[in-house]
Scaffold this motif. Structure first.
Motif, PDB file in Angstrom:
ATOM      1  N   ALA A 149      22.765  26.424  63.293  1.00  6.52           N
ATOM      2  CA  ALA A 149      24.097  26.883  63.708  1.00  6.52           C
ATOM      3  C   ALA A 149      24.933  25.682  64.155  1.00  6.52           C
ATOM      4  O   ALA A 149      26.136  25.604  63.866  1.00  6.52           O
ATOM      5  CB  ALA A 149      23.970  27.903  64.839  1.00  6.52           C
ATOM      6  N   LEU A 150      24.293  24.731  64.833  1.00  5.73           N
ATOM      7  CA  LEU A 150      25.018  23.532  65.289  1.00  5.73           C
ATOM      8  C   LEU A 150      25.459  22.671  64.098  1.00  5.73           C
ATOM      9  O   LEU A 150      26.613  22.241  64.032  1.00  5.73           O
ATOM     10  CB  LEU A 150      24.135  22.712  66.234  1.00  5.73           C
ATOM     11  N   THR A 151      24.539  22.438  63.170  1.00  7.25           N
ATOM     12  CA  THR A 151      24.905  21.569  62.033  1.00  7.25           C
ATOM     13  C   THR A 151      26.000  22.226  61.176  1.00  7.25           C
ATOM     14  O   THR A 151      26.889  21.559  60.678  1.00  7.25           O
ATOM     15  CB  THR A 151      23.683  21.206  61.149  1.00  7.25           C
ATOM     16  N   LEU A 152      25.918  23.549  61.062  1.00  5.02           N
ATOM     17  CA  LEU A 152      26.969  24.257  60.310  1.00  5.02           C
ATOM     18  C   LEU A 152      28.309  24.163  61.045  1.00  5.02           C
ATOM     19  O   LEU A 152      29.362  24.001  60.427  1.00  5.02           O
ATOM     20  CB  LEU A 152      26.595  25.731  60.133  1.00  5.02           C
ATOM     21  N   ARG A 153      28.244  24.267  62.361  1.00  8.35           N
ATOM     22  CA  ARG A 153      29.475  24.210  63.157  1.00  8.35           C
ATOM     23  C   ARG A 153      30.167  22.852  62.995  1.00  8.35           C
ATOM     24  O   ARG A 153      31.383  22.767  62.885  1.00  8.35           O
ATOM     25  CB  ARG A 153      29.106  24.450  64.626  1.00  8.35           C
ATOM     26  N   ILE A 154      29.378  21.804  62.954  1.00 11.73           N
ATOM     27  CA  ILE A 154      29.976  20.470  62.871  1.00 11.73           C
ATOM     28  C   ILE A 154      30.321  20.100  61.425  1.00 11.73           C
ATOM     29  O   ILE A 154      31.397  19.581  61.146  1.00 11.73           O
ATOM     30  CB  ILE A 154      29.029  19.404  63.466  1.00 11.73           C
ATOM     31  N   LEU A 155      29.406  20.400  60.517  1.00  7.95           N
ATOM     32  CA  LEU A 155      29.577  19.892  59.149  1.00  7.95           C
ATOM     33  C   LEU A 155      30.291  20.868  58.222  1.00  7.95           C
ATOM     34  O   LEU A 155      30.778  20.468  57.163  1.00  7.95           O
ATOM     35  CB  LEU A 155      28.210  19.525  58.557  1.00  7.95           C
ATOM     36  N   LYS A 156      30.283  22.157  58.598  1.00  6.49           N
ATOM     37  CA  LYS A 156      30.977  23.193  57.819  1.00  6.49           C
ATOM     38  C   LYS A 156      30.334  23.522  56.482  1.00  6.49           C
ATOM     39  O   LYS A 156      30.345  24.659  56.069  1.00  6.49           O
ATOM     40  CB  LYS A 156      32.461  22.839  57.565  1.00  6.49           C
ATOM     41  N   ARG A 157      29.819  22.519  55.780  1.00  3.13           N
ATOM     42  CA  ARG A 157      29.244  22.777  54.447  1.00  3.13           C
ATOM     43  C   ARG A 157      27.756  23.057  54.574  1.00  3.13           C
ATOM     44  O   ARG A 157      27.007  22.308  55.196  1.00  3.13           O
ATOM     45  CB  ARG A 157      29.463  21.558  53.548  1.00  3.13           C
ATOM     46  N   ARG A 158      27.317  24.150  53.945  1.00  2.00           N
ATOM     47  CA  ARG A 158      25.930  24.607  54.050  1.00  2.00           C
ATOM     48  C   ARG A 158      24.933  23.526  53.578  1.00  2.00           C
ATOM     49  O   ARG A 158      23.921  23.280  54.215  1.00  2.00           O
ATOM     50  CB  ARG A 158      25.773  25.882  53.204  1.00  2.00           C
ATOM     51  N   ASP A 159      25.243  22.899  52.422  1.00  2.00           N
ATOM     52  CA  ASP A 159      24.291  21.920  51.889  1.00  2.00           C
ATOM     53  C   ASP A 159      24.123  20.739  52.845  1.00  2.00           C
ATOM     54  O   ASP A 159      23.012  20.286  53.113  1.00  2.00           O
ATOM     55  CB  ASP A 159      24.735  21.440  50.499  1.00  2.00           C
ATOM     56  N   LEU A 160      25.239  20.269  53.393  1.00  3.98           N
ATOM     57  CA  LEU A 160      25.163  19.139  54.320  1.00  3.98           C
ATOM     58  C   LEU A 160      24.449  19.546  55.603  1.00  3.98           C
ATOM     59  O   LEU A 160      23.668  18.782  56.173  1.00  3.98           O
ATOM     60  CB  LEU A 160      26.573  18.644  54.664  1.00  3.98           C
ATOM     61  N   ALA A 161      24.725  20.772  56.042  1.00  2.62           N
ATOM     62  CA  ALA A 161      24.126  21.248  57.292  1.00  2.62           C
ATOM     63  C   ALA A 161      22.604  21.353  57.152  1.00  2.62           C
ATOM     64  O   ALA A 161      21.859  20.972  58.054  1.00  2.62           O
ATOM     65  CB  ALA A 161      24.723  22.605  57.661  1.00  2.62           C
ATOM     66  N   GLU A 162      22.149  21.843  56.003  1.00  2.00           N
ATOM     67  CA  GLU A 162      20.700  21.984  55.795  1.00  2.00           C
ATOM     68  C   GLU A 162      20.048  20.605  55.676  1.00  2.00           C
ATOM     69  O   GLU A 162      18.958  20.373  56.204  1.00  2.00           O
ATOM     70  CB  GLU A 162      20.425  22.830  54.542  1.00  2.00           C
ATOM     71  N   GLU A 163      20.719  19.705  55.003  1.00  2.00           N
ATOM     72  CA  GLU A 163      20.178  18.355  54.866  1.00  2.00           C
ATOM     73  C   GLU A 163      20.082  17.675  56.239  1.00  2.00           C
ATOM     74  O   GLU A 163      19.080  17.032  56.564  1.00  2.00           O
ATOM     75  CB  GLU A 163      21.075  17.542  53.925  1.00  2.00           C
ATOM     76  N   ALA A 164      21.140  17.848  57.037  1.00  2.00           N
ATOM     77  CA  ALA A 164      21.138  17.231  58.376  1.00  2.00           C
ATOM     78  C   ALA A 164      20.022  17.824  59.238  1.00  2.00           C
ATOM     79  O   ALA A 164      19.374  17.111  60.005  1.00  2.00           O
ATOM     80  CB  ALA A 164      22.492  17.439  59.046  1.00  2.00           C
ATOM     81  N   LEU A 165      19.799  19.120  59.084  1.00  2.00           N
ATOM     82  CA  LEU A 165      18.742  19.762  59.882  1.00  2.00           C
ATOM     83  C   LEU A 165      17.374  19.183  59.496  1.00  2.00           C
ATOM     84  O   LEU A 165      16.568  18.830  60.369  1.00  2.00           O
ATOM     85  CB  LEU A 165      18.757  21.277  59.651  1.00  2.00           C
ATOM     86  N   GLN A 166      17.143  19.081  58.198  1.00  2.00           N
ATOM     87  CA  GLN A 166      15.840  18.562  57.755  1.00  2.00           C
ATOM     88  C   GLN A 166      15.660  17.104  58.198  1.00  2.00           C
ATOM     89  O   GLN A 166      14.603  16.719  58.717  1.00  2.00           O
ATOM     90  CB  GLN A 166      15.712  18.674  56.234  1.00  2.00           C
ATOM     91  N   ASP A 167      16.703  16.300  58.038  1.00  2.00           N
ATOM     92  CA  ASP A 167      16.619  14.894  58.461  1.00  2.00           C
ATOM     93  C   ASP A 167      16.387  14.795  59.967  1.00  2.00           C
ATOM     94  O   ASP A 167      15.652  13.925  60.442  1.00  2.00           O
ATOM     95  CB  ASP A 167      17.905  14.142  58.082  1.00  2.00           C
ATOM     96  N   SER A 168      17.019  15.690  60.714  1.00  2.00           N
ATOM     97  CA  SER A 168      16.871  15.664  62.178  1.00  2.00           C
ATOM     98  C   SER A 168      15.432  15.947  62.581  1.00  2.00           C
ATOM     99  O   SER A 168      14.888  15.287  63.470  1.00  2.00           O
ATOM    100  CB  SER A 168      17.770  16.717  62.827  1.00  2.00           C
ATOM    101  N   PHE A 169      14.825  16.945  61.941  1.00  2.00           N
ATOM    102  CA  PHE A 169      13.446  17.275  62.321  1.00  2.00           C
ATOM    103  C   PHE A 169      12.478  16.150  61.941  1.00  2.00           C
ATOM    104  O   PHE A 169      11.481  15.932  62.625  1.00  2.00           O
ATOM    105  CB  PHE A 169      13.021  18.621  61.730  1.00  2.00           C
ATOM    106  N   LEU A 170      12.810  15.451  60.879  1.00  2.00           N
ATOM    107  CA  LEU A 170      11.979  14.293  60.542  1.00  2.00           C
ATOM    108  C   LEU A 170      12.073  13.252  61.666  1.00  2.00           C
ATOM    109  O   LEU A 170      11.078  12.638  62.048  1.00  2.00           O
ATOM    110  CB  LEU A 170      12.471  13.704  59.214  1.00  2.00           C
ATOM    111  N   LYS A 171      13.284  13.079  62.208  1.00  2.00           N
ATOM    112  CA  LYS A 171      13.459  12.137  63.321  1.00  2.00           C
ATOM    113  C   LYS A 171      12.723  12.630  64.564  1.00  2.00           C
ATOM    114  O   LYS A 171      12.139  11.837  65.298  1.00  2.00           O
ATOM    115  CB  LYS A 171      14.947  11.965  63.633  1.00  2.00           C
ATOM    116  N   ILE A 172      12.788  13.937  64.808  1.00  2.00           N
ATOM    117  CA  ILE A 172      12.094  14.486  65.980  1.00  2.00           C
ATOM    118  C   ILE A 172      10.601  14.183  65.871  1.00  2.00           C
ATOM    119  O   ILE A 172       9.951  13.783  66.826  1.00  2.00           O
ATOM    120  CB  ILE A 172      12.368  16.002  66.096  1.00  2.00           C
TER     121      ILE A 172
END
Lengths: 183, 205
Positions: free
Chosen positions: A36-59
């Motif tokens: 929900a956060l990545t969608l709120r900031i990035l607006k685009r679903r594909d970018l939001a999903e990519e950012a989420l996956q990249d974030s969890f890799l960082k976590i």
């Protein structure tokens, strides 16, 4: 639904020992809010999903950096995700923001109703109380920077105020906010 | 407060943790399975140790949907294959793979003519490829060996690609294929760098 800090800390500790079961549990617990956060900031679903996956890799990779004595676990996680979104925005060289569209969204992001849900849990109540102590300009500029990932320059354009003024609002607002929350 | 990397363009740099309760007020969004599946693969995805391949083949998350897609492949092929680019001569060995995300209908049908070493990739429905990105198809040899790029796949329609040089022993049923999201033009490193979007395994028909 606020996340239990104790549980998140326990999972992060296990993840630092490469425990994939704990990682999956942490993912299942937090990913819906973080998407929900990545969608709120990035607006685009594909970018939001990519950012989420990249974030969890960082976590996963940075879990040893987390120090439970220095802050809430979800704050640490959400910071990683938001930073990832800002990286993504920079990478795609976001088109100049449409002022009209932004103004419409500003009400939703910074108006009183956006803070109502904070009333339902302790950390939320503290943040809401402190945000309400800020001037409207300070609060709006800070919340816009948070939700939209705007730079000082973009804030200045959107709010149609000089750069120096906007910088002062953000700086002063952040100082007040920290003092209030730490009090 | 835990340290956070400073983004010097972010007016809130160093202080964003203050605002995390705002995130908890957002309405949760259902997360598609492919995000976890791709993440699960990327955890072992260091190209230098072949972990991506090993984990891909070992992963329960991989095999479950793939088994379902394999069954779907047999059924769908009965409809598609009769009128689609079948090389002349029934004796030519053809293998197929249905490639897709676990929670979605198959995205690509791969048909491998082992004799000609030609792989035909047919989009079964239009794929969404974000601007500035490409979808790259990888053959997964297994046994700790790194993925082999087969080329870029289209959002729709079909393409034929000559297989890159590889051991004939790799072109056998049971080998995996994956499609990853890469920078435009394909992976700059020769190994998958982006999330795995689709996956499937090869079957003899």
């Amino acid at each position: 639904m606020p996340h239990s800090n104790e549980q998140l800390v326990e999972w992060l500790d296990a993840i630092s020992r490469l425990d994939r079961v704990a990682f999956k549990s942490l993912y299942e617990e937090t990913a819906p809010h973080l998407l929900a956060l990545t969608l709120r900031i990035l607006k685009r679903r594909d970018l939001a999903e990519e950012a989420l996956q990249d974030s969890f890799l960082k976590i996963w990779n940075k879990s040893t950096d987390f120090d439970p004595g220095r802050g809430h676990a979800f704050s640490w996680i959400a910071t990683i995700v938001r930073n990832q979104c800002l990286d993504q925005l920079r990478k795609i060289k976001r088109a100049p923001l449409a002022k009209e569209e932004l103004k419409e969204e500003m009400t939703a992001d910074t108006g009183p109703s956006s803070l109502e849900k904070l009333e339902t849990f302790d950390r939320g109540r503290a943040l809401k109380r402190c945000l309400e102590e800020l001037s409207e300009d300070e609060r709006s500029s800070i919340l816009l920077a948070y939700w939209k990932g705007l730079t000082h320059h973009e804030l200045s354009e959107v709010l149609e105020r000089p750069l120096g003024t906007v910088k002062t609002w953000v700086k002063r607002g952040l100082e007040k906010l920290k003092r209030c929350i730490e009090a | 407060m835990n340290e956070e990397p400073l983004n010097h363009e972010d007016p809130l740099a160093g202080e964003t943790a203050l605002f995390s309760p705002l995130v908890e007020t957002l309405t949760p969004v259902e997360v598609p399975h492919h995000i976890w599946n791709g993440l699960d693969l990327r955890l072992d995805g260091k190209p230098d140790d072949g972990g991506l391949v090993r984990h891909f083949i070992d992963s329960i998350n991989f095999w479950k949907p793939v088994a379902i897609m394999a069954l779907a492949a047999v059924i769908v092929l009965a409809f598609f294959y009769r009128g689609w680019d079948r090389p002349s001569g029934d004796s030519i060995p053809i293998m197929v793979a249905m490639v897709g995300a676990p929670d979605q209908a198959p995205q690509y049908l791969l048909s491998l003519n082992k004799t000609a070493r030609v792989l035909t990739v047919k989009a079964l429905r239009p794929a969404t490829i974000p601007p500035g990105k490409s979808m790259e198809l990888w053959m997964l040899p297994g046994e700790g060996k790194p993925p082999i790029s087969c080329g870029l796949v289209p959002a729709e329609g079909q393409v034929q690609m000559k297989l890159p040089p590889m051991d004939d022993g790799l072109l056998v049923p049971g080998k995996g294929f994956a499609v990853s999201l890469e920078p435009e033009g394909g992976s700059p490193t020769g190994a998958p760098t982006g999330p795995v979007m689709y996956q499937g395994i090869l079957h003899q028909i």
